[in-house]
Motif scaffolding. Structure first.
Motif, PDB file in Angstrom:
ATOM      1  N   TYR A 194      -0.907  11.500  -5.423  1.00 17.84           N
ATOM      2  CA  TYR A 194      -2.159  10.985  -5.977  1.00 17.84           C
ATOM      3  C   TYR A 194      -3.114  12.107  -6.368  1.00 17.84           C
ATOM      4  N   CYS A 195      -3.098  13.196  -5.602  1.00 16.32           N
ATOM      5  CA  CYS A 195      -3.916  14.348  -5.985  1.00 16.32           C
ATOM      6  C   CYS A 195      -3.430  14.928  -7.315  1.00 16.32           C
ATOM      7  N   ILE A 211      -6.946   7.735  -0.164  1.00 17.19           N
ATOM      8  CA  ILE A 211      -5.646   8.230   0.285  1.00 17.19           C
ATOM      9  C   ILE A 211      -5.808   9.542   1.055  1.00 17.19           C
ATOM     10  N   CYS A 212      -6.670  10.433   0.578  1.00 19.53           N
ATOM     11  CA  CYS A 212      -6.920  11.691   1.290  1.00 19.53           C
ATOM     12  C   CYS A 212      -7.512  11.421   2.675  1.00 19.53           C
ATOM     13  N   VAL A 247      -9.324   6.746 -10.402  1.00 18.20           N
ATOM     14  CA  VAL A 247      -8.393   7.552  -9.617  1.00 18.20           C
ATOM     15  C   VAL A 247      -9.128   8.374  -8.566  1.00 18.20           C
ATOM     16  N   LEU A 260      -1.964  13.219  -9.737  1.00 15.45           N
ATOM     17  CA  LEU A 260      -2.419  12.273 -10.763  1.00 15.45           C
ATOM     18  C   LEU A 260      -3.907  12.482 -11.062  1.00 15.45           C
ATOM     19  N   THR A 261      -4.691  12.632 -10.020  1.00 13.25           N
ATOM     20  CA  THR A 261      -6.136  12.814 -10.187  1.00 13.25           C
ATOM     21  C   THR A 261      -6.443  14.102 -10.930  1.00 13.25           C
ATOM     22  N   ASP A 314       2.309  10.652  -0.346  1.00 15.42           N
ATOM     23  CA  ASP A 314       1.404   9.812  -1.147  1.00 15.42           C
ATOM     24  C   ASP A 314       0.193  10.621  -1.606  1.00 15.42           C
ATOM     25  N   CYS A 315      -0.378  11.359  -0.676  1.00 16.38           N
ATOM     26  CA  CYS A 315      -1.579  12.136  -0.979  1.00 16.38           C
ATOM     27  C   CYS A 315      -1.286  13.201  -2.041  1.00 16.38           C
ATOM     28  N   GLN A 357      -9.668   6.158  -5.507  1.00 11.62           N
ATOM     29  CA  GLN A 357      -8.419   5.934  -4.775  1.00 11.62           C
ATOM     30  C   GLN A 357      -7.929   7.223  -4.117  1.00 11.62           C
ATOM     31  N   CYS A 358      -8.140   8.331  -4.776  1.00 11.61           N
ATOM     32  CA  CYS A 358      -7.739   9.617  -4.220  1.00 11.61           C
ATOM     33  C   CYS A 358      -8.508   9.885  -2.927  1.00 11.61           C
TER      34      CYS A 358
END
Length: 122
Positions: free
Chosen positions: A48-49, A73-74, A66, A51-52, A44-45, A69-70
């Motif tokens: 998402y990283c 999640i991190c 983002v 995407l960010t 997931d991390c 949210q990043c």
């Protein structure tokens, strides 16, 4: 790429590499089932990283969303990895913590940019 985002993008890319490595290494551990949450959070991390980093590279007006949210999640990934003594987990946690730090620095800046963009929108 916007130069003011380079340190964050570098931290995001390092976090992606650490998370991918951690997930792969966790799959090689003897008790893989005990590593399931770590593996899921690593994946997931990493996603998402990625995407960010993409949003920052484009200078997206939605970067603040983002980024927030990043960071969340991190943080979850770092906490889980810190529970495990494996070197790959500890390295992943450190990369996540660095990523959190740099992304949090950008959140106020991106909020100000977004506020300006929304204020000038019709």
């Amino acid at each position: 790429m916007r130069t003011e985002y380079k340190p964050a993008i570098d931290a995001l890319l390092a976090c992606i590499a650490a998370c991918d490595h951690c997930a792969t290494a966790c799959l090689q551990e003897e008790e893989v089932k005990k590593m399931a949450r770590c593996i899921h959070l690593d994946l997931d991390c990493s996603a998402y990283c990625s995407l960010t980093a993409s949003f920052l590279s484009k200078g997206s007006e939605h970067a603040r969303l983002v980024l927030r949210q990043c960071v969340e999640i991190c943080e979850a990934c770092a906490v889980e990895c810190e529970r495990h003594a494996h070197d790959h987990c500890q390295a992943c946690a450190a990369a996540c913590r660095r990523c959190i730090e740099v992304c949090q620095e950008l959140i106020p800046k991106s909020d100000a940019v977004a506020d300006l963009l929304y204020a000038s929108a019709p």
